[in-house]
Design a protein around this motif. Structure first.
Motif, PDB file in Angstrom:
ATOM      1  N   ARG A 148       6.702 -49.792  22.329  1.00 49.75           N
ATOM      2  CA  ARG A 148       5.737 -50.644  21.643  1.00 49.75           C
ATOM      3  C   ARG A 148       4.315 -50.299  22.056  1.00 49.75           C
ATOM      4  NH1 ARG A 148       9.634 -54.682  22.720  1.00 49.75           N
ATOM      5  NH2 ARG A 148       8.432 -55.414  24.509  1.00 49.75           N
ATOM      6  N   ALA A 149       4.124 -49.970  23.342  1.00 51.81           N
ATOM      7  CA  ALA A 149       2.783 -49.600  23.807  1.00 51.81           C
ATOM      8  C   ALA A 149       2.313 -48.319  23.122  1.00 51.81           C
ATOM      9  CB  ALA A 149       2.786 -49.430  25.326  1.00 51.81           C
ATOM     10  N   GLU A 150       3.222 -47.348  22.981  1.00 53.83           N
ATOM     11  CA  GLU A 150       2.858 -46.108  22.311  1.00 53.83           C
ATOM     12  C   GLU A 150       2.531 -46.344  20.842  1.00 53.83           C
ATOM     13  OE1 GLU A 150       6.261 -43.690  23.009  1.00 53.83           O
ATOM     14  OE2 GLU A 150       5.675 -43.135  25.070  1.00 53.83           O
ATOM     15  N   GLU A 151       3.287 -47.239  20.187  1.00 43.97           N
ATOM     16  CA  GLU A 151       3.014 -47.551  18.786  1.00 43.97           C
ATOM     17  C   GLU A 151       1.661 -48.241  18.629  1.00 43.97           C
ATOM     18  OE1 GLU A 151       6.295 -49.933  17.612  1.00 43.97           O
ATOM     19  OE2 GLU A 151       7.671 -48.229  17.337  1.00 43.97           O
ATOM     20  N   ALA A 152       1.343 -49.136  19.566  1.00 45.51           N
ATOM     21  CA  ALA A 152       0.058 -49.835  19.499  1.00 45.51           C
ATOM     22  C   ALA A 152      -1.101 -48.862  19.656  1.00 45.51           C
ATOM     23  CB  ALA A 152      -0.004 -50.924  20.582  1.00 45.51           C
ATOM     24  N   GLU A 153      -0.968 -47.914  20.588  1.00 49.03           N
ATOM     25  CA  GLU A 153      -2.032 -46.930  20.797  1.00 49.03           C
ATOM     26  C   GLU A 153      -2.200 -46.045  19.572  1.00 49.03           C
ATOM     27  OE1 GLU A 153      -5.171 -45.230  22.541  1.00 49.03           O
ATOM     28  OE2 GLU A 153      -4.026 -46.943  23.289  1.00 49.03           O
ATOM     29  N   ALA A 154      -1.082 -45.682  18.946  1.00 49.63           N
ATOM     30  CA  ALA A 154      -1.161 -44.871  17.722  1.00 49.63           C
ATOM     31  C   ALA A 154      -1.859 -45.643  16.607  1.00 49.63           C
ATOM     32  CB  ALA A 154       0.248 -44.457  17.283  1.00 49.63           C
ATOM     33  N   GLY A 155      -1.596 -46.955  16.517  1.00 44.56           N
ATOM     34  CA  GLY A 155      -2.257 -47.771  15.514  1.00 44.56           C
ATOM     35  C   GLY A 155      -3.760 -47.855  15.740  1.00 44.56           C
ATOM     36  N   LYS A 156      -4.168 -47.947  17.013  1.00 47.37           N
ATOM     37  CA  LYS A 156      -5.597 -47.994  17.327  1.00 47.37           C
ATOM     38  C   LYS A 156      -6.292 -46.691  16.926  1.00 47.37           C
ATOM     39  CE  LYS A 156      -4.983 -51.210  21.190  1.00 47.37           C
ATOM     40  NZ  LYS A 156      -5.039 -51.368  22.660  1.00 47.37           N
ATOM     41  N   ARG A 157      -5.634 -45.575  17.209  1.00 46.93           N
ATOM     42  CA  ARG A 157      -6.219 -44.282  16.822  1.00 46.93           C
ATOM     43  C   ARG A 157      -6.324 -44.168  15.305  1.00 46.93           C
ATOM     44  NH1 ARG A 157      -2.842 -42.312  21.076  1.00 46.93           N
ATOM     45  NH2 ARG A 157      -1.293 -41.670  19.542  1.00 46.93           N
ATOM     46  N   GLU A 158      -5.351 -44.722  14.595  1.00 45.36           N
ATOM     47  CA  GLU A 158      -5.383 -44.679  13.136  1.00 45.36           C
ATOM     48  C   GLU A 158      -6.545 -45.502  12.587  1.00 45.36           C
ATOM     49  OE1 GLU A 158      -4.035 -43.731   9.218  1.00 45.36           O
ATOM     50  OE2 GLU A 158      -3.833 -42.829  11.206  1.00 45.36           O
ATOM     51  N   ILE A 159      -6.798 -46.665  13.184  1.00 45.99           N
ATOM     52  CA  ILE A 159      -7.927 -47.492  12.760  1.00 45.99           C
ATOM     53  C   ILE A 159      -9.236 -46.749  12.991  1.00 45.99           C
ATOM     54  CG2 ILE A 159      -9.200 -49.610  13.280  1.00 45.99           C
ATOM     55  CD1 ILE A 159      -6.530 -50.952  13.850  1.00 45.99           C
ATOM     56  N   GLU A 160      -9.357 -46.108  14.139  1.00 47.99           N
ATOM     57  CA  GLU A 160     -10.568 -45.325  14.432  1.00 47.99           C
ATOM     58  C   GLU A 160     -10.775 -44.233  13.394  1.00 47.99           C
ATOM     59  OE1 GLU A 160     -10.226 -43.095  17.971  1.00 47.99           O
ATOM     60  OE2 GLU A 160     -12.105 -42.028  17.670  1.00 47.99           O
ATOM     61  N   ARG A 161      -9.701 -43.522  13.063  1.00 46.30           N
ATOM     62  CA  ARG A 161      -9.804 -42.431  12.093  1.00 46.30           C
ATOM     63  C   ARG A 161     -10.230 -42.944  10.725  1.00 46.30           C
ATOM     64  NH1 ARG A 161      -7.019 -40.203   8.101  1.00 46.30           N
ATOM     65  NH2 ARG A 161      -5.363 -41.767   8.251  1.00 46.30           N
ATOM     66  N   LEU A 162      -9.666 -44.074  10.317  1.00 49.20           N
ATOM     67  CA  LEU A 162      -9.985 -44.620   9.001  1.00 49.20           C
ATOM     68  C   LEU A 162     -11.437 -45.077   8.920  1.00 49.20           C
ATOM     69  CD1 LEU A 162      -6.699 -46.627   8.389  1.00 49.20           C
ATOM     70  CD2 LEU A 162      -7.439 -44.582   7.174  1.00 49.20           C
ATOM     71  N   TYR A 163     -11.927 -45.693   9.993  1.00 41.28           N
ATOM     72  CA  TYR A 163     -13.327 -46.115   9.968  1.00 41.28           C
ATOM     73  C   TYR A 163     -14.273 -44.924  10.010  1.00 41.28           C
ATOM     74  CZ  TYR A 163     -13.627 -51.122   9.771  1.00 41.28           C
ATOM     75  OH  TYR A 163     -13.639 -52.414   9.307  1.00 41.28           O
ATOM     76  N   ALA A 164     -13.887 -43.876  10.713  1.00 32.61           N
ATOM     77  CA  ALA A 164     -14.710 -42.669  10.723  1.00 32.61           C
ATOM     78  C   ALA A 164     -14.789 -42.071   9.318  1.00 32.61           C
ATOM     79  CB  ALA A 164     -14.133 -41.651  11.708  1.00 32.61           C
ATOM     80  N   GLU A 165     -13.672 -42.072   8.613  1.00 33.51           N
ATOM     81  CA  GLU A 165     -13.669 -41.573   7.241  1.00 33.51           C
ATOM     82  C   GLU A 165     -14.530 -42.445   6.330  1.00 33.51           C
ATOM     83  OE1 GLU A 165      -9.140 -39.687   7.308  1.00 33.51           O
ATOM     84  OE2 GLU A 165      -9.713 -41.133   5.785  1.00 33.51           O
ATOM     85  N   LEU A 166     -14.489 -43.755   6.551  1.00 29.57           N
ATOM     86  CA  LEU A 166     -15.290 -44.656   5.732  1.00 29.57           C
ATOM     87  C   LEU A 166     -16.785 -44.408   5.944  1.00 29.57           C
ATOM     88  CD1 LEU A 166     -15.372 -47.049   3.796  1.00 29.57           C
ATOM     89  CD2 LEU A 166     -15.256 -48.564   5.773  1.00 29.57           C
ATOM     90  N   ARG A 167     -17.194 -44.234   7.202  1.00 31.61           N
ATOM     91  CA  ARG A 167     -18.609 -43.960   7.480  1.00 31.61           C
ATOM     92  C   ARG A 167     -19.034 -42.629   6.880  1.00 31.61           C
ATOM     93  NH1 ARG A 167     -17.061 -45.951  12.599  1.00 31.61           N
ATOM     94  NH2 ARG A 167     -16.845 -43.809  13.343  1.00 31.61           N
ATOM     95  N   ASP A 168     -18.199 -41.595   7.034  1.00 32.15           N
ATOM     96  CA  ASP A 168     -18.529 -40.285   6.468  1.00 32.15           C
ATOM     97  C   ASP A 168     -18.645 -40.345   4.953  1.00 32.15           C
ATOM     98  OD1 ASP A 168     -18.525 -39.270   8.999  1.00 32.15           O
ATOM     99  OD2 ASP A 168     -16.489 -38.431   8.883  1.00 32.15           O
ATOM    100  N   ALA A 169     -17.774 -41.160   4.329  1.00 29.46           N
ATOM    101  CA  ALA A 169     -17.810 -41.266   2.868  1.00 29.46           C
ATOM    102  C   ALA A 169     -19.138 -41.834   2.392  1.00 29.46           C
ATOM    103  CB  ALA A 169     -16.649 -42.136   2.385  1.00 29.46           C
ATOM    104  N   PHE A 170     -19.640 -42.849   3.067  1.00 23.96           N
ATOM    105  CA  PHE A 170     -20.907 -43.449   2.668  1.00 23.96           C
ATOM    106  C   PHE A 170     -22.093 -42.525   2.945  1.00 23.96           C
ATOM    107  CE2 PHE A 170     -20.594 -47.702   1.043  1.00 23.96           C
ATOM    108  CZ  PHE A 170     -19.319 -48.110   1.368  1.00 23.96           C
TER     109      PHE A 170
END
Length: 335
Positions: free
Chosen positions: A60-82
């Motif tokens: 579960r800890a590994e899954e949570a960390e993977a989810g956090k990295r995914e959120i970071e990646r998605l927000y980075a893509e959102l900023r780059d898009a704008f």
């Protein structure tokens, strides 16, 4: 999976050693008394259950960390898009990213729910198996699982409360309950709440004498101070001091702040840390420490301060070490 194989092997080895050394006839793997079979099986089942729970917790800890990295990646893509696209194109791309982001954020909801579900299921199975007179969990294991349920429920509540507070702030629906309050009362309330975080630290408070009262929402401003103290305790070395200040600013406003002795925040990241779901350690900060959190605290703090017509910002601490977060509030009836 293979992650639980060492636990299974260790449980079996422990059972054999218990038989060999502690059950008659000693020094053999034979069991003379049939009653000892029940004790031996109960020992093995308990050991296997504890091993499986440990493996699940790691997963579960590994899954949570993977989810956090995914959120970071998605927000980075959102900023780059704008930054890259035109306004219309950015809006179209942001809609897709928002949907994906919602899916990623729900991981922060699923993770505590999964922990709660696993713990309560194990407890229920243990209760149902009592009729077989072969308990699978000892008292300590049951207490640990109930503590997991309690902690994960609190975590889930904090996450949902944060989302609701952010939604109110972004909708301009944050209702302030203003009253006359003093800086020392506001800081004292925040420090009382933060005692579990600061019990092993020296907390310093420096308040300018004869500060005038401010007409603010004391609960909301105490929440800002608490958030800053919580961040300071997370991002600074254990046992290091946390410094709280309150002074009159040159423009006649009240200026309050919290300072730590951590590694600091890079100047180019100091504005972005107030974005929701953003954490400096996820975005190139030199620190390798990855404290827990969802990145909503400073976004909420900024919303509260701006609702008071104040401003919040970050500076370097004394001798360019650590982080100092400052914010202003109006004194009296000032807007």
């Amino acid at each position: 999976g293979w992650s639980s194989f060492p636990a299974l092997f260790t449980s079996l080895l422990a059972m054999l050693c218990s038989n060999f050394f502690f059950l008659p006839p000693y020094g053999t793997l034979s069991i003379a008394n049939p009653v000892n079979w029940v004790a031996l099986v109960a020992f093995l089942v308990t050991a296997i259950t504890a091993g499986q729970l440990s493996a699940r917790a790691k997963q579960r800890a590994e899954e949570a960390e993977a989810g956090k990295r995914e959120i970071e990646r998605l927000y980075a893509e959102l900023r780059d898009a704008f930054e890259r696209a035109s306004h219309a194109e950015a809006l179209r791309q942001s809609e897709t990213l928002k949907i994906t982001l919602v899916d990623a954020v729900t991981h922060d909801l699923r993770t505590p729910l999964a922990s709660i579900k696993a713990s309560i299921t194990t407890l229920l199975d243990e209760i149902k198996s009592r009729g077989d007179e072969r308990p699978t969990l000892d008292a300590e294991s049951r207490v640990e699982m109930m503590e997991v349920i309690d902690e994960e429920t609190d975590r889930l509540n904090r996450f949902i409360d944060g989302l609701i507070e952010l939604a109110r702030i972004e909708a301009g629906d944050l209702q302030l309950r203003r009253s006359w309050g003093t800086a020392d009362e506001i800081i004292s309330n925040a420090l009382t709440r933060a005692l579990p975080l600061t019990k092993d630290r020296k907390v310093e408070v420096e308040i300018e004498p004869e500060l005038p009262v401010a007409r603010v929402d004391e609960r909301a401003v105490s929440e800002v101070i608490y958030t800053l103290i919580e961040n300071a305790s997370k991002y600074s070395p254990p046992g290091s001091p946390i410094h709280n200040t309150a002074n009159r600013a040159d423009n006649g406003k009240l200026i309050m702040g919290v300072e730590d002795s951590g590694s600091g925040i890079d100047p180019e990241l100091r504005e972005r840390v107030f974005d929701k779901f953003f954490r400096a350690t996820r975005d190139g900060d030199v620190s390798t420490h990855q404290p827990s959190g969802n990145g909503m605290g400073l976004a909420i703090a900024k919303g509260i301060v701006e609702a008071h017509n104040g401003r919040i910002w970050i500076e370097s601490g004394k001798e360019n070490r650590g982080t100092r977060v400052l914010f202003t509030l109006p004194i009296g009836d000032q807007d």
